[in-house]
Write an enzyme that holds these catalytic residues in place. Structure first.
Site, PDB file in Angstrom:
ATOM      1  N   LYS A   1      57.212  -5.542   5.371  1.00 45.29           N
ATOM      2  CA  LYS A   1      57.246  -6.066   6.736  1.00 45.29           C
ATOM      3  C   LYS A   1      58.302  -7.186   6.845  1.00 45.29           C
ATOM      4  CE  LYS A   1      52.538  -4.523   7.347  1.00 45.29           C
ATOM      5  NZ  LYS A   1      51.264  -4.661   8.055  1.00 45.29           N
TER       6      LYS A   1
ATOM      7  N   GLU B   1      52.892  -1.502  14.449  1.00 44.79           N
ATOM      8  CA  GLU B   1      53.438  -2.782  14.899  1.00 44.79           C
ATOM      9  C   GLU B   1      54.674  -2.586  15.761  1.00 44.79           C
ATOM     10  OE1 GLU B   1      51.729  -4.867  10.849  1.00 44.79           O
ATOM     11  OE2 GLU B   1      53.871  -4.472  11.031  1.00 44.79           O
TER      12      GLU B   1
ATOM     13  N   GLU C   1      47.832   5.455   9.706  1.00 44.22           N
ATOM     14  CA  GLU C   1      47.555   4.026   9.621  1.00 44.22           C
ATOM     15  C   GLU C   1      46.700   3.563  10.796  1.00 44.22           C
ATOM     16  OE1 GLU C   1      50.918   1.792   7.222  1.00 44.22           O
ATOM     17  OE2 GLU C   1      51.525   2.193   9.269  1.00 44.22           O
TER      18      GLU C   1
ATOM     19  N   SER D   1      45.218  -1.963   4.471  1.00 41.19           N
ATOM     20  CA  SER D   1      44.522  -2.815   3.500  1.00 41.19           C
ATOM     21  C   SER D   1      44.326  -2.120   2.150  1.00 41.19           C
ATOM     22  CB  SER D   1      43.173  -3.278   4.065  1.00 41.19           C
ATOM     23  OG  SER D   1      43.369  -4.048   5.247  1.00 41.19           O
TER      24      SER D   1
END
Length: 253
Positions: free
Chosen positions: A11, A98, A168, A214
């Protein structure tokens, strides 16, 4: 037989010196690429350092976190897929939750990017999202399946064989909450069935489906046991070299 695929998504993290320390630590400690293929998805500003490292360390590939759908032009601030390919980048992550949330990326835009990546002989990692609210109302099919169908519009069967699909659920990304093994398998099976509908059994069986949300060294082995799970996309846990080494070597733990 689909080769397991593990992609660490950094990220917007790490400095150049931290990247160099990470690469120095993992050198020579990654699994044989025939057993597990490994990659790092990093910010475009680190593509040069990563691609140079990967030319020497054959069991690590470079992945960009995003790109534009045009090779060149007056698009200030965007990343050219042609330039990424020229640098030696092998994979490009597209449609991450995102990107969809913060930058309003639509399925239509992601489809354009998928085509641009394939045109430049790189492999797209197409991410599809799911929300907890939709799962609670048993309507997850619209969230998991539709983005896959839309992203693959106009993609030939031959090109589709080489894409990677990333499942995801946004509620599990960076929250410490991991979907259960059964939930992960359910969603990945649904994606596989969708790929069968689009391209037939033989091609669908060649496409790798990976899970992100996670993931860490404690849960990776259980996730990887699922029939339709071919890999994982660890995020925060991939920032630490020692943890990443444990994750990619899950078969030996």
């Amino acid at each position: 037989m689909r080769t397991p695929f593990i992609v660490g998504n950094w990220k917007m993290n790490l400095t150049l010196s931290e990247v160099e320390d990470f690469l120095s630590t993992v050198k020579g400690r990654l699994p044989d690429p025939h057993d597990v293929e490994c990659a790092i998805a990093a910010s475009s500003i680190y593509m040069d350092a990563l691609t140079k490292f990967c030319k020497k360390e054959k069991n690590l590939k470079t992945a960009a976190q995003n790109c534009f759908y045009k090779d060149s032009g007056a698009y200030t601030g965007e990343v050219s897929p042609m330039a990424l390919a020229d640098m030696g980048v092998k994979y490009v992550m597209l449609g991450h939750s995102e990107r969809r949330k913060y930058f309003d990326e639509s399925n239509k835009m992601i489809n354009k990017k998928v085509k641009a990546v394939i045109k430049n002989n790189m492999t797209p990692i197409i991410c599809c999202d799911e929300t907890m609210a939709k799962r609670k109302t048993a309507d997850e099919m619209n969230w998991v399946v539709n983005p896959v169908i839309e992203a693959l519009k106009g993609i030939s069967p031959e090109d589709a064989k080489h894409v990677v699909i990333g499942y995801e659920p946004s509620w599990a990304i960076g929250t410490g909450r991991t979907a259960s093994a059964a939930e992960i398998q359910e969603a990945c099976f649904l994606i596989r069935e969708t790929l069968i509908d689009l391209y037939g059994q033989d091609i669908a069986n060649e496409i790798r489906i990976v899970y992100g949300g996670s993931v860490n060294s404690r849960n990776v082995a259980e996730i990887m046991k699922q029939d339709d799970v071919d890999g994982v996309l660890p995020g925060k846990s991939s920032l630490k070299a020692e943890e990443f080494i444990k994750i990619v070597n899950y078969q030996n733990n």
